[in-house]
Design a protein around this motif. Sequence first.
Motif, PDB file in Angstrom:
ATOM      1  N   LEU A   1       0.831  -1.207   0.000  1.00  0.00           N
ATOM      2  CA  LEU A   1       0.000   0.000   0.000  1.00  0.00           C
ATOM      3  C   LEU A   1       0.865   1.257   0.000  1.00  0.00           C
TER       4      LEU A   1
ATOM      5  N   TYR B   1       1.776   1.837  -3.495  1.00  0.00           N
ATOM      6  CA  TYR B   1       0.626   2.410  -4.202  1.00  0.00           C
ATOM      7  C   TYR B   1       0.542   3.912  -3.918  1.00  0.00           C
TER       8      TYR B   1
ATOM      9  N   LEU C   1       0.994   7.142  -6.537  1.00  0.00           N
ATOM     10  CA  LEU C   1      -0.032   8.134  -6.847  1.00  0.00           C
ATOM     11  C   LEU C   1       0.502   9.546  -6.615  1.00  0.00           C
TER      12      LEU C   1
ATOM     13  N   ASP D   1      -4.631  13.174  -0.540  1.00  0.00           N
ATOM     14  CA  ASP D   1      -5.574  12.372  -1.332  1.00  0.00           C
ATOM     15  C   ASP D   1      -5.033  10.963  -1.566  1.00  0.00           C
TER      16      ASP D   1
ATOM     17  N   ALA E   1      -6.683   7.452  -0.337  1.00  0.00           N
ATOM     18  CA  ALA E   1      -7.101   6.415  -1.299  1.00  0.00           C
ATOM     19  C   ALA E   1      -6.289   5.130  -1.166  1.00  0.00           C
ATOM     20  N   ALA E   2      -5.009   5.264  -0.836  1.00  0.00           N
ATOM     21  CA  ALA E   2      -4.147   4.082  -0.873  1.00  0.00           C
ATOM     22  C   ALA E   2      -3.815   3.540   0.506  1.00  0.00           C
TER      23      ALA E   2
ATOM     24  N   GLU F   1      -8.530   4.368   3.239  1.00  0.00           N
ATOM     25  CA  GLU F   1      -9.726   3.642   2.774  1.00  0.00           C
ATOM     26  C   GLU F   1      -9.490   2.131   2.694  1.00  0.00           C
ATOM     27  N   PRO F   2      -8.328   1.656   2.255  1.00  0.00           N
ATOM     28  CA  PRO F   2      -8.117   0.194   2.252  1.00  0.00           C
ATOM     29  C   PRO F   2      -8.072  -0.422   3.652  1.00  0.00           C
TER      30      PRO F   2
END
Lengths: 270, 270, 270, 270, 270, 270
Positions: free
Chosen positions: D225, D228, D232, D241, D245-246, D249-250
């Motif tokens: 992650l 990731y 981004l 952000d 998102a990476a 939220e996961p």
Amino acid sequence: MTIAFNHPLNPDVEIPHYAPQGNECALFEHAWTRQLPILLKGPTGCGKTRFVQHMAARLGLPLSTVACHDDLTAADLTGRYLLKGGETVWMDGPLTKAVRDGGICYLDEIVEARKDVTVVLHPLTDDRRILPLERTGEVLEAGPGFMVVVSYNPGYQNLMKALKPSTRQRFVSIEFDFLPREREIATVSLESGLAEARVAPLVELARRLRVLKGQDLEEGVSTRLLIYCASLIDAGLPAIDAVRAAIIEPLTDEPDVKAALVEVARAAIG
Amino acid sequence: MTIAFNHPLNPDVEIPHYAPQGNECALFEHAWTRQLPILLKGPTGCGKTRFVQHMAARLGLPLSTVACHDDLTAADLTGRYLLKGGETVWMDGPLTKAVRDGGICYLDEIVEARKDVTVVLHPLTDDRRILPLERTGEVLEAGPGFMVVVSYNPGYQNLMKALKPSTRQRFVSIEFDFLPREREIATVSLESGLAEARVAPLVELARRLRVLKGQDLEEGVSTRLLIYCASLIDAGLPAIDAVRAAIIEPLTDEPDVKAALVEVARAAIG
Amino acid sequence: MTIAFNHPLNPDVEIPHYAPQGNECALFEHAWTRQLPILLKGPTGCGKTRFVQHMAARLGLPLSTVACHDDLTAADLTGRYLLKGGETVWMDGPLTKAVRDGGICYLDEIVEARKDVTVVLHPLTDDRRILPLERTGEVLEAGPGFMVVVSYNPGYQNLMKALKPSTRQRFVSIEFDFLPREREIATVSLESGLAEARVAPLVELARRLRVLKGQDLEEGVSTRLLIYCASLIDAGLPAIDAVRAAIIEPLTDEPDVKAALVEVARAAIG
Amino acid sequence: MTIAFNHPLNPDVEIPHYAPQGNECALFEHAWTRQLPILLKGPTGCGKTRFVQHMAARLGLPLSTVACHDDLTAADLTGRYLLKGGETVWMDGPLTKAVRDGGICYLDEIVEARKDVTVVLHPLTDDRRILPLERTGEVLEAGPGFMVVVSYNPGYQNLMKALKPSTRQRFVSIEFDFLPREREIATVSLESGLAEARVAPLVELARRLRVLKGQDLEEGVSTRLLIYCASLIDAGLPAIDAVRAAIIEPLTDEPDVKAALVEVARAAIG
Amino acid sequence: MTIAFNHPLNPDVEIPHYAPQGNECALFEHAWTRQLPILLKGPTGCGKTRFVQHMAARLGLPLSTVACHDDLTAADLTGRYLLKGGETVWMDGPLTKAVRDGGICYLDEIVEARKDVTVVLHPLTDDRRILPLERTGEVLEAGPGFMVVVSYNPGYQNLMKALKPSTRQRFVSIEFDFLPREREIATVSLESGLAEARVAPLVELARRLRVLKGQDLEEGVSTRLLIYCASLIDAGLPAIDAVRAAIIEPLTDEPDVKAALVEVARAAIG
Amino acid sequence: MTIAFNHPLNPDVEIPHYAPQGNECALFEHAWTRQLPILLKGPTGCGKTRFVQHMAARLGLPLSTVACHDDLTAADLTGRYLLKGGETVWMDGPLTKAVRDGGICYLDEIVEARKDVTVVLHPLTDDRRILPLERTGEVLEAGPGFMVVVSYNPGYQNLMKALKPSTRQRFVSIEFDFLPREREIATVSLESGLAEARVAPLVELARRLRVLKGQDLEEGVSTRLLIYCASLIDAGLPAIDAVRAAIIEPLTDEPDVKAALVEVARAAIG
């Protein structure tokens, strides 16, 4: 008024005799005339299956009986594809055959069946009277010569397996119970060959034991077991041995309960 | 305004009559025009299936009905491969056929279906209106002539089997209830052939028993059972016997409840 | 900025319009460039599926959508052997096809799938980007043109069916919510044909009901239902009837809750 | 000493780089020499799969990886009969192929597999080193070139799905954990293209969140992650952000937990 | 008196050596002479499988071993129909083959098998010594050269999976335990190549840990793990690393327990 | 009066000897004459199977035995379609064969069977004596030469698996128990070859242990185990070793219970 079972040793009698407990024959005939499906309720071995056989013969209808269980699938009723000569060929199940050819389709112990089996009955048991066969794409219309009869035993109905109201409310229902004393004596005597005088204490015993249902015994003694018992006595077995083998052992495995029942039996049959 | 069921003894009537309880016919037509799927809610035997038959006939649409259950698979709806002449050949299920040819696909008691069945409806019941057939690799687009209708009975909806919000929120929903007294009398009389004056106390009895739903009774008496009952009376069965066979026995197995209902019935039908 | 759904009556519009709620389009494009898989979270009917359709069209990618459920097997995704001309022939599933040909494979409601389905995604969603097909013996490598997108709704996520961390930690995640008031009014008006002034009280009502989620209502009113409701009003149905059929009945079966919602609705839409 | 993941955008790098956390490479080689099977334990996304890829390449062994799950059957590993030209033909599964041809067979998340899968490993992982194929009647002997490696994640190991001692005691076991701070920074920077100085606060954030495992979070942030997230950011997305998102939220769906994590993240990445 | 395992690196040794713990070899031979089936009980990795291999070789009998599990079916043991050249052809399973040809059929971990598997043994393990094959219609009689041996581990026997008395009472039973200290040292040294003096503290450590079974550890250290450990030390790995990889990690995942075991290990191996 | 088991080493004896415990032979013969089905109840290894073999031989009837279990299907009893030469060909199961050809069909441990198996017996075990084969469309009538016998062990009857009253009340029932002391000594001596004087203390021991049933032991020692034990002693094994291997280990896995039983055994066999 008697219930005449086929004598077990005489399979040549072709039309099963049956004497109504009450208005059940009239009710069945009216339902038949009005094309209404029927649900029979009652304890094991009290004559539900025999009643259907009797009415089918009386109305001159072919009868096909299916004993329901957990693993019966809708396809077992409606039909399935089989492989023949490299082709898949459709073969009608007993329900489909009855819809096509007319006659009574009798589903015994419907409450044991899975929902796909009961649901397949729905369009056949309201005013549509159709049997859609998803797998062949056909929609069969039942003619006036087709009737559905189902049965179940409310006595040991499993909580997990109640009939849904949407199924129950599709059937005219008839409740069965054991025969009154005199009729049961006559029936057992006729079926077993044992004289009524010797049958009487057996029926008396059965009536005492039926009161224990739900207490020490899961279910009452059936007329069928009484016929077994009387048959063994008629064949020469001592009465107490016959009672033990055909009445007490089939009812329970509990040593205490068995001992108590033997006491009751000895008192009853002298 | 009447609900005209097909008379059970007269299968020649082809277009099922139906008189709206409220705005349901208009609602159905608007949903049809706007290509919105419909969910029908209501108790067993109150006329949901008949309503769909009526609307299908009125709109000139072919109707294919599937009774849902635990063992119905998505493939039963969409189709499957069969072996013919040594080849596996695809055969459309009823849903696929309706998507290809147009018409109403009616899934009765959708809440009984497994999730693979409800999920197969998702892309057909949002603005995509497509049916992807993973097994053939096709993606069918539903034309304007295709409509999905589903039904369920909130009365005995199983906790394990609620419709997911993601399914429910795809349908315009219509709630059904039993008919008002006068209409129900007219309908039962028409369907059974029994005079309205003799039907009236039966309807009165049904309305009293429906109040007991959720207390002593799992579900209220359906209009269907009233028609059964009136038909048996019309055929000559004593009223109390008909009530017992067509109303009380289908509602309950409890001896105490049955005895109480017989009392209520005797008072109601004199 | 608007979300333009395809008008249900006009299937000719080919590219689904979508206006971002926030940075989701940029995020999707970055993930696409970096070959990272995406997980979309959010309530039912808020536009997740539409977003994927929009992004697929915008990036010029073929899109294949699979609605997940309990009975979906890994073979439904990857492919299976079929019998053709006496031979078993392999047929790719939608996932395998997307890996071979490129494009987005979108698994809707992934949390409903069985573990064999989620696990089949693992080697495709880490830096290996491979799809081993045990049954054919192949190991497919995904080219740069392949992308996995999955979605789920945390709102009614079942305890038995949480995504395992080893699955979740393979996805860049984007959360969705309902549109802000003005955008939702514009969208519903555009989709339904009903004037914004008449849509406004519907959206206001929806926003009030969404607050009840988790209390009296299992899930909030979706934008989809608002479009259904406005469409019915636009077609001529009285507003209160449309609200009942397209908003209240789809949300609940509880008579008390329905009565309360009708009161709220009457106040809201005058 | 670095872990060099393949850059996601550059699939041409063929040999996966790996820098040992401790003695795991030596341990693997000794086990290989002595023909002992290996069990890898550790959290998701910490590099277990990469380690196996690395060792397989280093020892010049073919590697076949099977992701285990509930619905994987022993036949998926060992092989099955297929119909070809009217004959049933045996087709080796990945395990059987590895036994015949040599190489490493890697079963990822073995604890998810059914018992028939783990039991099939038993005769291969003691001194017998045989694979009996009941269905073909063969007993394959594994040559010195065959090795079994399995992995599982003790962190969210299901109580219902513990490895039996009779399985565990067949494997030399290696425990994995997340990389130390400096190595993780180097790795994430190398994999994502983002400068180490910008990666450092991300790793710092991850280390703080990993402490919450078992309290607010089910599992710690994986190195995957972090890569990731850095990818981004490197692609131009604002850091906060990308973290949302990476990373956030996961990890969770809980609004409160997410809000708290956003606070922590803002503090960490300024 | 030694247990001589095959050296893992030398697969050429054909006859497995075994030195009896007690009277088990005599017992096995008497049971063989009298045609009595045998049940072996004991912890994992204590030599049950080796004992059967040894006795089979000593008696000159072919041995076929089946590892039992949840998904093993009776057909896997007895045989099934396969499709060959358009015909269904029967193929014997390992049990049927052993009955036809003679030899020992060894069912490892019988307690894991389903009841259809254990029940198939019943007519083979009483004085009938027959194997009825319902599907072919054959009833095979076992000759004097056929013997059934089964094993299970009472240590972690699942409550749901006890052997029924009607199964247990068909077998002469032999209990196994770990080797006495000196024999275990000799065996581990022989198998691993490590000098006895360096093996001694490992065996001492194992004996201390076995006392913890049922408290902190689910199962004791097997002789197999000791051989793994000694092999790794012999290959050059530091003793404490070998103990961790081959003894501690295979026994537990609990950090606290592992830390405590490392302390014990450091003390034991200095 | 003795029970003469086949000597395990002498398979040439063809007619199994059996001496009645009580009136069971007469009862069986009467039931046979009157065409009544029989249920045998009793503990494992007390001679139920032998009794059926004996009666079958005495009445000159073919006997087919089916051991029931969870995975036995109705089709295993009734028959199934097989593929031969591209055609599906029906093959009778053992029950169907017995109905067609006459003879006893013996279902051992009926209580282990699924409901579809017990239900298939229903029309065969009332006065209808028919076997409907839904899949072939046949309804077979059992001739006078056909008889159903079933057995079960009430001792460890599972609560989930009681026989339904509607099944139990179809059978005349006979209860079995262990042999009286002198007869058991004679039988064990005859079967094992060990002198009665040396068998006596073994039988004495068994009788003491049988009292512990339901307390420390799940089931009492069977006559079968006594024969095993005496056979091992006769073959030269020390008595205490034979008792341990053939009596104590088959009865329990509990170390404390085993130690206590060894004490009892030493006292008994001196």
